[in-house]
Design a protein around this motif. Structure first.
Motif, PDB file in Angstrom:
ATOM      1  N   GLU A  19       0.798  -1.138  -0.057  1.00  0.00           N
ATOM      2  CA  GLU A  19      -0.127  -0.231  -0.164  1.00  0.00           C
ATOM      3  C   GLU A  19       0.878   1.184   0.023  1.00  0.00           C
ATOM      4  O   GLU A  19       0.634   2.239  -0.698  1.00  0.00           O
ATOM      5  CB  GLU A  19      -0.948   0.061   1.265  1.00  0.00           C
ATOM      6  CG  GLU A  19      -2.078  -0.985   1.284  1.00  0.00           C
ATOM      7  CD  GLU A  19      -2.808  -1.132   2.561  1.00  0.00           C
ATOM      8  OE1 GLU A  19      -2.684  -0.393   3.480  1.00  0.00           O
ATOM      9  OE2 GLU A  19      -3.610  -2.175   2.635  1.00  0.00           O
ATOM     10  N   ILE A  20       1.954   1.256   0.769  1.00  0.00           N
ATOM     11  CA  ILE A  20       3.064   2.397   0.780  1.00  0.00           C
ATOM     12  C   ILE A  20       3.466   2.535  -0.342  1.00  0.00           C
ATOM     13  O   ILE A  20       3.672   3.786  -0.841  1.00  0.00           O
ATOM     14  CB  ILE A  20       3.624   2.304   2.074  1.00  0.00           C
ATOM     15  CG1 ILE A  20       3.095   2.207   3.103  1.00  0.00           C
ATOM     16  CG2 ILE A  20       4.783   3.229   2.011  1.00  0.00           C
ATOM     17  CD1 ILE A  20       4.070   1.947   4.599  1.00  0.00           C
ATOM     18  N   THR A  21       3.965   1.627  -0.933  1.00  0.00           N
ATOM     19  CA  THR A  21       4.736   1.722  -2.281  1.00  0.00           C
ATOM     20  C   THR A  21       3.642   2.174  -3.373  1.00  0.00           C
ATOM     21  O   THR A  21       4.253   2.976  -4.182  1.00  0.00           O
ATOM     22  CB  THR A  21       4.958   0.208  -2.766  1.00  0.00           C
ATOM     23  OG1 THR A  21       5.710  -0.215  -1.784  1.00  0.00           O
ATOM     24  CG2 THR A  21       5.844   0.399  -3.966  1.00  0.00           C
ATOM     25  N   SER A  22       2.419   1.901  -3.325  1.00  0.00           N
ATOM     26  CA  SER A  22       1.589   2.233  -4.325  1.00  0.00           C
ATOM     27  C   SER A  22       1.182   3.976  -4.066  1.00  0.00           C
ATOM     28  O   SER A  22       1.276   4.698  -5.049  1.00  0.00           O
ATOM     29  CB  SER A  22       0.145   1.712  -4.447  1.00  0.00           C
ATOM     30  OG  SER A  22      -0.443   1.738  -3.411  1.00  0.00           O
ATOM     31  N   SER A  23       1.282   4.138  -2.998  1.00  0.00           N
ATOM     32  CA  SER A  23       1.052   5.557  -2.471  1.00  0.00           C
ATOM     33  C   SER A  23       2.169   6.435  -3.016  1.00  0.00           C
ATOM     34  O   SER A  23       2.181   7.436  -3.454  1.00  0.00           O
ATOM     35  CB  SER A  23       0.550   5.754  -1.040  1.00  0.00           C
ATOM     36  OG  SER A  23       0.058   4.703  -0.561  1.00  0.00           O
ATOM     37  N   LYS A  24       3.096   5.836  -2.414  1.00  0.00           N
ATOM     38  CA  LYS A  24       4.603   6.509  -2.897  1.00  0.00           C
ATOM     39  C   LYS A  24       4.841   6.672  -4.319  1.00  0.00           C
ATOM     40  O   LYS A  24       5.167   7.778  -4.810  1.00  0.00           O
ATOM     41  CB  LYS A  24       5.872   5.717  -2.176  1.00  0.00           C
ATOM     42  CG  LYS A  24       6.040   5.703  -0.988  1.00  0.00           C
ATOM     43  CD  LYS A  24       7.318   5.176  -0.394  1.00  0.00           C
ATOM     44  CE  LYS A  24       7.275   5.089   1.162  1.00  0.00           C
ATOM     45  NZ  LYS A  24       8.537   4.417   1.517  1.00  0.00           N
ATOM     46  N   ILE A  25       4.342   5.677  -5.157  1.00  0.00           N
ATOM     47  CA  ILE A  25       4.426   5.677  -6.588  1.00  0.00           C
ATOM     48  C   ILE A  25       3.600   6.889  -6.980  1.00  0.00           C
ATOM     49  O   ILE A  25       4.188   7.673  -8.085  1.00  0.00           O
ATOM     50  CB  ILE A  25       4.199   4.555  -7.234  1.00  0.00           C
ATOM     51  CG1 ILE A  25       5.375   3.413  -6.932  1.00  0.00           C
ATOM     52  CG2 ILE A  25       4.055   4.589  -8.786  1.00  0.00           C
ATOM     53  CD1 ILE A  25       5.116   1.933  -7.505  1.00  0.00           C
ATOM     54  N   GLU A  26       2.483   6.849  -6.560  1.00  0.00           N
ATOM     55  CA  GLU A  26       1.432   8.049  -7.111  1.00  0.00           C
ATOM     56  C   GLU A  26       2.106   9.459  -6.554  1.00  0.00           C
ATOM     57  O   GLU A  26       1.991  10.334  -7.520  1.00  0.00           O
ATOM     58  CB  GLU A  26       0.099   7.846  -6.303  1.00  0.00           C
ATOM     59  CG  GLU A  26      -0.654   6.836  -6.933  1.00  0.00           C
ATOM     60  CD  GLU A  26      -2.116   6.425  -6.285  1.00  0.00           C
ATOM     61  OE1 GLU A  26      -2.411   7.638  -5.615  1.00  0.00           O
ATOM     62  OE2 GLU A  26      -2.454   5.340  -6.120  1.00  0.00           O
ATOM     63  N   VAL A  27       2.608   9.517  -5.425  1.00  0.00           N
ATOM     64  CA  VAL A  27       3.274  10.821  -4.976  1.00  0.00           C
ATOM     65  C   VAL A  27       4.506  11.073  -5.944  1.00  0.00           C
ATOM     66  O   VAL A  27       4.609  12.220  -6.385  1.00  0.00           O
ATOM     67  CB  VAL A  27       3.840  10.674  -3.590  1.00  0.00           C
ATOM     68  CG1 VAL A  27       4.590  11.955  -3.131  1.00  0.00           C
ATOM     69  CG2 VAL A  27       2.514  10.841  -2.800  1.00  0.00           C
ATOM     70  N   ILE A  28       5.253  10.052  -6.163  1.00  0.00           N
ATOM     71  CA  ILE A  28       6.534  10.212  -6.917  1.00  0.00           C
ATOM     72  C   ILE A  28       5.920  10.807  -8.411  1.00  0.00           C
ATOM     73  O   ILE A  28       6.758  11.583  -8.927  1.00  0.00           O
ATOM     74  CB  ILE A  28       7.414   9.048  -6.774  1.00  0.00           C
ATOM     75  CG1 ILE A  28       7.908   8.878  -5.429  1.00  0.00           C
ATOM     76  CG2 ILE A  28       8.326   9.254  -7.792  1.00  0.00           C
ATOM     77  CD1 ILE A  28       8.761   7.591  -5.307  1.00  0.00           C
ATOM     78  N   ALA A  29       5.143   9.978  -8.884  1.00  0.00           N
ATOM     79  CA  ALA A  29       4.651  10.359 -10.405  1.00  0.00           C
ATOM     80  C   ALA A  29       4.086  12.030 -10.260  1.00  0.00           C
ATOM     81  O   ALA A  29       4.305  12.542 -11.176  1.00  0.00           O
ATOM     82  CB  ALA A  29       3.515   9.235 -10.690  1.00  0.00           C
ATOM     83  N   SER A  30       3.334  12.084  -9.257  1.00  0.00           N
ATOM     84  CA  SER A  30       2.871  13.659  -9.323  1.00  0.00           C
ATOM     85  C   SER A  30       4.067  14.566  -9.107  1.00  0.00           C
ATOM     86  O   SER A  30       4.189  15.570 -10.003  1.00  0.00           O
ATOM     87  CB  SER A  30       1.916  13.594  -7.691  1.00  0.00           C
ATOM     88  OG  SER A  30       1.519  15.074  -7.892  1.00  0.00           O
ATOM     89  N   ILE A  31       5.018  14.199  -8.392  1.00  0.00           N
ATOM     90  CA  ILE A  31       6.081  15.101  -8.175  1.00  0.00           C
ATOM     91  C   ILE A  31       6.905  15.242  -9.473  1.00  0.00           C
ATOM     92  O   ILE A  31       7.429  16.345  -9.946  1.00  0.00           O
ATOM     93  CB  ILE A  31       7.083  14.491  -6.938  1.00  0.00           C
ATOM     94  CG1 ILE A  31       6.434  14.625  -5.623  1.00  0.00           C
ATOM     95  CG2 ILE A  31       8.522  15.148  -7.193  1.00  0.00           C
ATOM     96  CD1 ILE A  31       7.368  14.022  -4.689  1.00  0.00           C
ATOM     97  N   VAL A  32       7.014  13.898 -10.125  1.00  0.00           N
ATOM     98  CA  VAL A  32       7.608  14.159 -11.465  1.00  0.00           C
ATOM     99  C   VAL A  32       7.039  14.925 -12.434  1.00  0.00           C
ATOM    100  O   VAL A  32       7.543  15.859 -13.403  1.00  0.00           O
ATOM    101  CB  VAL A  32       8.057  12.558 -11.883  1.00  0.00           C
ATOM    102  CG1 VAL A  32       8.433  12.729 -13.276  1.00  0.00           C
ATOM    103  CG2 VAL A  32       8.924  12.092 -11.040  1.00  0.00           C
TER     104      VAL A  32
END
Length: 93
Positions: A19-32
């Motif tokens: 769950e944390i990984t998918s949220s982190k990926i969403e946040v990272i994608a948003s940041i990118v």
């Protein structure tokens, strides 16, 4: 030495990590994406500034050329006036 039981905690942490990984990926994608848009905007601004600088340089070059042309025109008028006065003197004789 203490023995740790990792069997039960590994399953729970694995689920949480997913769950944390998918949220982190969403946040990272948003940041990118945000960084990409920001960099794109910055590139556009810099390109516009470069165009303005070039336009100003061209304007100043044109102004310098106009000034040189005016100076040359004045010099040619002075030469023309001198030649006219020399011609008048020669016509007197």
């Amino acid at each position: 030495m203490k023995k740790h039981n990792h069997d039960g905690t590994n399953e729970q942490s694995g689920l949480l990590a997913g769950e944390i990984t998918s949220s982190k990926i969403e946040v990272i994608a948003s940041i990118v994406l945000t960084l990409g848009y920001s960099l794109s905007t910055l590139a556009d601004i810099l390109a516009l500034q470069e165009e303005e600088e070039l336009a100003q340089e061209n304007t100043s070059r044109a102004q310098d050329q106009n000034l040189q042309f005016r100076q040359m025109c004045k010099q040619l008028q002075n030469v023309n006036n001198r030649l006219d006065s020399i011609e008048r003197k020669l016509n007197r004789y």
